[in-house]
Motif scaffolding. Structure first.
Motif, short mmCIF file in Angstrom:
data_model
loop_
_atom_site.label_atom_id
_atom_site.label_comp_id
_atom_site.label_asym_id
_atom_site.label_seq_id
_atom_site.Cartn_x
_atom_site.Cartn_y
_atom_site.Cartn_z
N PRO A 102 -36.30 -102.40 -100.36
CA PRO A 102 -36.85 -101.10 -99.93
C PRO A 102 -36.88 -100.89 -98.42
CG PRO A 102 -38.19 -102.01 -101.69
CD PRO A 102 -37.19 -103.07 -101.32
N ASN A 103 -37.05 -101.96 -97.64
CA ASN A 103 -37.10 -101.82 -96.18
C ASN A 103 -35.81 -102.38 -95.56
OD1 ASN A 103 -39.74 -100.86 -96.40
ND2 ASN A 103 -40.63 -102.88 -96.15
N THR A 104 -34.72 -101.68 -95.78
CA THR A 104 -33.42 -102.17 -95.32
C THR A 104 -32.82 -101.26 -94.26
OG1 THR A 104 -32.89 -103.31 -97.39
CG2 THR A 104 -31.03 -102.66 -96.03
N ALA A 105 -32.19 -101.88 -93.26
CA ALA A 105 -31.45 -101.15 -92.24
C ALA A 105 -30.06 -101.75 -92.13
CB ALA A 105 -32.16 -101.21 -90.90
N ARG A 106 -29.08 -100.88 -91.98
CA ARG A 106 -27.70 -101.30 -91.72
C ARG A 106 -27.32 -100.71 -90.37
NH1 ARG A 106 -23.46 -100.17 -96.33
NH2 ARG A 106 -24.56 -101.93 -97.30
N ILE A 107 -27.00 -101.56 -89.42
CA ILE A 107 -26.76 -101.12 -88.05
C ILE A 107 -25.29 -101.31 -87.70
CG2 ILE A 107 -27.43 -101.38 -85.64
CD1 ILE A 107 -30.03 -102.74 -86.67
N TYR A 108 -24.59 -100.21 -87.45
CA TYR A 108 -23.20 -100.24 -87.01
C TYR A 108 -23.21 -100.13 -85.48
CZ TYR A 108 -22.29 -99.03 -91.90
OH TYR A 108 -22.26 -99.01 -93.27
N GLU A 120 -26.67 -105.96 -91.65
CA GLU A 120 -27.60 -105.43 -92.65
C GLU A 120 -28.74 -106.41 -92.83
OE1 GLU A 120 -27.70 -104.58 -97.43
OE2 GLU A 120 -25.97 -103.80 -96.29
N GLY A 121 -29.96 -105.91 -92.71
CA GLY A 121 -31.12 -106.77 -92.86
C GLY A 121 -32.28 -106.02 -93.46
#
Length: 222
Positions: A102-108, A120-121
């Motif tokens: 639920p608390n996921t971020a994918r940073i490009y 992705e974390g």
């Protein structure tokens, strides 16, 4: 488990998951690009991150981590202004990632050198994180330990060569966690080694000289 797993981290912001954890996910990007200069980031927020990121300061926290600030840094409050001053372009996208925490971020990210990639974390509670993907390679580490990444060809003997080097030349190092990922047999593969100690920089130099090793990178514990 340490005391900070119970009471949470020292931090700026209202939520250990949505601010402290978010900042640490961003910090992984900062470590991965090493001394390169980030010019642009696109941050995909999933689940509860996507629903509440403005109110909980998740956007400012991730951006601050990307720029090298800590979860307790006062600069988190002004992260967007600091990014603009540095010429770092940023964009937030609220879009769920199927099957993600639920608390996921994918940073490009894009660097001045032209290097691109993504991380992705997930923030899993109490300011703790779990990184699951780097540049399309599945990984599994928390950032709590010094972490060594070795990008290599999926060739027999490479893992043994790396561990033998660490044993014979750097015998004081203890591997506390190991993960291997590859996109296809015989292609690129990534070793992730979590270490109890901080290895000397010479280890990275030695690894890069080895056959079938494309790159080696050390991320200090965050």
């Amino acid at each position: 488990m340490n005391i900070f797993n119970i009471i949470g981290p020292v931090m700026i912001g209202p939520s250990s998951s949505h601010t402290a954890g978010a900042c640490r996910i961003g910090a992984i990007v900062n470590k991965i690009v090493d001394n390169d200069v980030l010019t642009e980031v696109r941050i995909q927020l999933s689940g509860s991150f996507a629903r509440t990121y403005r109110g909980h300061g998740t956007d400012r926290a991730i951006l601050a981590g990307i720029m090298g600030f800590q979860s307790y840094s006062e600069e988190i409050r002004n992260a967007m202004e600091i990014a603009e001053e540095r010429g770092l372009k940023y964009e937030f996208i609220a879009e769920d990632i199927p099957g993600a925490h639920p608390n996921t971020a994918r940073i490009y990210f894009t660097c001045k050198s032209g290097k691109t990639g993504f991380v992705e974390g997930a923030s899993i509670g109490g300011g703790n994180i779990r990184v699951s993907n780097i540049d399309g390679m599945e990984v599994n580490f928390s950032g709590e330990n010094n972490t060594l990444f070795v990008l290599h060809k999926d060739t027999p003997g490479v893992i043994a060569n790396v561990t033998n080097l660490m044993y014979w030349r750097y015998g004081e190092l203890n591997i506390s966690g190991f993960h291997l990922s590859r996109k296809e047999r015989g292609g690129d593969a990534l070793m992730t080694l979590e270490l109890d100690e901080l290895p000397p920089e010479q280890l990275i130099t030695d690894l890069k000289k080895m056959d079938n090793i494309d790159n080696a990178l050390l991320i200090h514990a965050i």
